[in-house]
Write a protein that holds these residues in place. Sequence first.
Motif, PDB file in Angstrom:
ATOM      1  N   TYR A  91       0.803  -1.171  -0.277  1.00 51.37           N
ATOM      2  CA  TYR A  91       0.156  -0.078  -0.259  1.00 51.37           C
ATOM      3  C   TYR A  91       0.887   0.977   0.228  1.00 51.37           C
ATOM      4  O   TYR A  91       2.044   1.173   0.482  1.00 51.37           O
ATOM      5  N   ASP A  92      -0.035   2.279  -0.623  1.00 55.37           N
ATOM      6  CA  ASP A  92       1.481   4.090  -0.252  1.00 55.37           C
ATOM      7  C   ASP A  92      -0.019   4.348   0.404  1.00 55.37           C
ATOM      8  O   ASP A  92      -0.908   4.400   0.575  1.00 55.37           O
ATOM      9  N   VAL A  93       1.352   5.119   1.361  1.00 57.85           N
ATOM     10  CA  VAL A  93       0.417   6.703   2.340  1.00 57.85           C
ATOM     11  C   VAL A  93       0.909   7.647   1.779  1.00 57.85           C
ATOM     12  O   VAL A  93       2.019   8.081   1.237  1.00 57.85           O
ATOM     13  N   VAL A  94       0.380   8.788   1.514  1.00 55.52           N
ATOM     14  CA  VAL A  94       0.046   9.957   1.026  1.00 55.52           C
ATOM     15  C   VAL A  94      -0.395  11.173   2.192  1.00 55.52           C
ATOM     16  O   VAL A  94      -1.109  10.580   3.023  1.00 55.52           O
ATOM     17  N   ALA A  95       0.654  12.293   2.328  1.00 57.92           N
ATOM     18  CA  ALA A  95       0.755  13.360   3.231  1.00 57.92           C
ATOM     19  C   ALA A  95       0.683  14.288   2.942  1.00 57.92           C
ATOM     20  O   ALA A  95       1.226  14.543   2.230  1.00 57.92           O
ATOM     21  N   THR A  96       0.549  15.561   3.970  1.00 63.02           N
ATOM     22  CA  THR A  96       0.415  16.623   3.360  1.00 63.02           C
ATOM     23  C   THR A  96       1.377  17.125   5.148  1.00 63.02           C
ATOM     24  O   THR A  96       0.513  17.088   5.777  1.00 63.02           O
ATOM     25  N   ARG A  97       1.722  17.847   4.653  1.00 60.59           N
ATOM     26  CA  ARG A  97       2.420  18.853   6.672  1.00 60.59           C
ATOM     27  C   ARG A  97       2.369  20.043   5.908  1.00 60.59           C
ATOM     28  O   ARG A  97       2.027  20.483   5.540  1.00 60.59           O
ATOM     29  N   ARG A  98       2.399  20.673   7.951  1.00 55.51           N
ATOM     30  CA  ARG A  98       1.638  22.301   7.567  1.00 55.51           C
ATOM     31  C   ARG A  98       3.054  23.129   7.459  1.00 55.51           C
ATOM     32  O   ARG A  98       2.679  24.174   6.865  1.00 55.51           O
ATOM     33  N   ASP A  99       4.185  22.569   7.607  1.00 52.89           N
ATOM     34  CA  ASP A  99       5.164  23.518   7.317  1.00 52.89           C
ATOM     35  C   ASP A  99       6.065  22.897   6.387  1.00 52.89           C
ATOM     36  O   ASP A  99       6.814  22.632   6.215  1.00 52.89           O
ATOM     37  N   ARG A 100       6.544  23.797   5.376  1.00 52.33           N
ATOM     38  CA  ARG A 100       7.519  23.763   4.095  1.00 52.33           C
ATOM     39  C   ARG A 100       8.392  24.332   5.533  1.00 52.33           C
ATOM     40  O   ARG A 100       9.209  24.937   4.995  1.00 52.33           O
ATOM     41  N   ALA A 130       7.227   4.127   6.231  1.00 51.68           N
ATOM     42  CA  ALA A 130       8.330   6.081   6.871  1.00 51.68           C
ATOM     43  C   ALA A 130       7.944   6.667   5.668  1.00 51.68           C
ATOM     44  O   ALA A 130       7.941   6.775   5.061  1.00 51.68           O
ATOM     45  N   LEU A 131       7.869   8.158   6.376  1.00 49.71           N
ATOM     46  CA  LEU A 131       6.944   8.695   5.168  1.00 49.71           C
ATOM     47  C   LEU A 131       8.444  10.042   5.403  1.00 49.71           C
ATOM     48  O   LEU A 131       9.055  10.713   6.249  1.00 49.71           O
ATOM     49  N   ASP A 132       9.015  10.187   3.455  1.00 53.84           N
ATOM     50  CA  ASP A 132      10.055  11.745   3.045  1.00 53.84           C
ATOM     51  C   ASP A 132       9.129  12.389   2.993  1.00 53.84           C
ATOM     52  O   ASP A 132       8.573  12.850   2.408  1.00 53.84           O
ATOM     53  N   PHE A 133       9.502  13.569   3.329  1.00 56.79           N
ATOM     54  CA  PHE A 133       9.389  14.571   3.189  1.00 56.79           C
ATOM     55  C   PHE A 133      10.436  15.638   2.448  1.00 56.79           C
ATOM     56  O   PHE A 133      10.931  16.240   3.260  1.00 56.79           O
ATOM     57  N   ALA A 134      10.289  15.696   1.485  1.00 54.48           N
ATOM     58  CA  ALA A 134      11.270  16.709   0.450  1.00 54.48           C
ATOM     59  C   ALA A 134      11.900  18.077   0.893  1.00 54.48           C
ATOM     60  O   ALA A 134      10.922  18.475   2.098  1.00 54.48           O
ATOM     61  N   ALA A 135      12.978  19.050   0.918  1.00 56.01           N
ATOM     62  CA  ALA A 135      12.950  20.114   1.573  1.00 56.01           C
ATOM     63  C   ALA A 135      12.307  21.060   1.105  1.00 56.01           C
ATOM     64  O   ALA A 135      12.715  20.864  -0.289  1.00 56.01           O
ATOM     65  N   GLY A 136      11.581  22.052   1.202  1.00 54.88           N
ATOM     66  CA  GLY A 136      10.846  22.746   1.099  1.00 54.88           C
ATOM     67  C   GLY A 136       8.980  22.156   0.330  1.00 54.88           C
ATOM     68  O   GLY A 136       8.417  23.049  -0.399  1.00 54.88           O
ATOM     69  N   GLN A 138       6.011  20.215   0.413  1.00 56.10           N
ATOM     70  CA  GLN A 138       4.259  19.941   1.475  1.00 56.10           C
ATOM     71  C   GLN A 138       4.052  18.520   1.164  1.00 56.10           C
ATOM     72  O   GLN A 138       3.287  17.814   2.578  1.00 56.10           O
ATOM     73  N   ARG A 139       4.287  17.884   0.821  1.00 56.68           N
ATOM     74  CA  ARG A 139       3.418  16.741   0.009  1.00 56.68           C
ATOM     75  C   ARG A 139       4.581  15.426   0.808  1.00 56.68           C
ATOM     76  O   ARG A 139       6.037  15.559  -0.073  1.00 56.68           O
ATOM     77  N   GLY A 140       4.451  14.546   1.373  1.00 57.14           N
ATOM     78  CA  GLY A 140       5.359  13.629   1.635  1.00 57.14           C
ATOM     79  C   GLY A 140       4.350  12.374   0.622  1.00 57.14           C
ATOM     80  O   GLY A 140       3.290  12.110   0.726  1.00 57.14           O
ATOM     81  N   SER A 141       5.462  11.218   1.279  1.00 54.28           N
ATOM     82  CA  SER A 141       5.162   9.691   0.747  1.00 54.28           C
ATOM     83  C   SER A 141       5.832   8.661   1.355  1.00 54.28           C
ATOM     84  O   SER A 141       6.932   8.497   1.608  1.00 54.28           O
ATOM     85  N   GLY A 142       5.106   7.289   0.890  1.00 49.00           N
ATOM     86  CA  GLY A 142       5.661   5.988   1.807  1.00 49.00           C
ATOM     87  C   GLY A 142       5.218   4.927   1.471  1.00 49.00           C
ATOM     88  O   GLY A 142       4.355   4.961   0.736  1.00 49.00           O
ATOM     89  N   ARG A 143       5.357   3.538   1.246  1.00 46.30           N
ATOM     90  CA  ARG A 143       5.475   2.635   0.724  1.00 46.30           C
ATOM     91  C   ARG A 143       5.316   1.405   2.342  1.00 46.30           C
ATOM     92  O   ARG A 143       6.391   1.343   2.923  1.00 46.30           O
ATOM     93  N   GLY A 144       4.264   0.367   2.189  1.00 40.22           N
ATOM     94  CA  GLY A 144       4.203  -0.139   3.191  1.00 40.22           C
ATOM     95  C   GLY A 144       3.710  -1.317   2.769  1.00 40.22           C
ATOM     96  O   GLY A 144       3.353  -1.838   1.313  1.00 40.22           O
ATOM     97  N   GLN A 145       3.919  -2.390   3.425  1.00 38.09           N
ATOM     98  CA  GLN A 145       4.166  -4.147   2.912  1.00 38.09           C
ATOM     99  C   GLN A 145       3.459  -4.958   4.250  1.00 38.09           C
ATOM    100  O   GLN A 145       4.110  -4.937   4.901  1.00 38.09           O
ATOM    101  N   ALA A 146       2.984  -5.825   4.317  1.00 36.70           N
ATOM    102  CA  ALA A 146       2.459  -6.680   4.872  1.00 36.70           C
ATOM    103  C   ALA A 146       1.810  -8.147   4.535  1.00 36.70           C
ATOM    104  O   ALA A 146       1.327  -8.252   3.926  1.00 36.70           O
ATOM    105  N   THR A 147       2.048  -9.346   4.902  1.00 33.80           N
ATOM    106  CA  THR A 147       2.189 -10.469   5.098  1.00 33.80           C
ATOM    107  C   THR A 147       1.139 -11.204   5.880  1.00 33.80           C
ATOM    108  O   THR A 147       1.316 -11.236   7.294  1.00 33.80           O
TER     109      THR A 147
END
Length: 214
Positions: A91-100, A130-136, A138-147
């Motif tokens: 699955y994917d996880v998409v996210a936003t943060r308040r502070d760039r 784990a979600l990674d936000f690049a410098a500057g 507002q959007r970040g993303s991550g990917r997970g897996q489960a069995t």
Amino acid sequence: MKLRTAALIALVASSALVAGCSRKGQIADGGVYVTRSSCPLVGIVAGTGDVTLFDPAGNIDAASIDVAATMTNVRATCTDDGTTVTSVASYDVVATRRDRGAARQVVLPTFNVAMQGGSTVIAKQVSAVALDFAAGSQRGSGRGQATIRVSKSAATLPADVTRELTRNRKPGEIEAAVDPMSKPAVRAAVARATFEQLLGFQLSDAQLRYNATR
């Protein structure tokens, strides 16, 4: 555990079953037949597919939202070696943060549950994504897996139940008008052979309440 959602549909062992047991059907002599799979149905539990982090903690107004994340794009791969049925969900996880600002990583706890019969949790694993936000950004993303792994014998209907579900019923017969799933013994056997893989964020009570009332 607040893990169930009424929208989940049970899956049972591979065999041709009469109408009332599946999403797809094929019209043939004697009724409508469908093919079922021993692979579990995979889904996100209602109310646990979103998580919101606040800063400062304890404030739940819009201005205090630090990170908001959503679990999406669930995909499942199922294998059957004759002894064990293995379901791998990604699955994917998409996210936003308040502070760039600077690059940032946010780690969110998740759960992976194997459920039998729509009500019994037979295994649960808590992990993280784990979600990674690049410098500057507002959007970040991550990917997970489960069995999860399920015994093939447990996910297989007894022979007598399969015969009851698949036997030919002729028009005009009393039995032709009776849904075999209305019989308690058949319904119980189908439930025992039903498995689901349920995913979501491992939320606190406060986070669950927020999701339910926002």
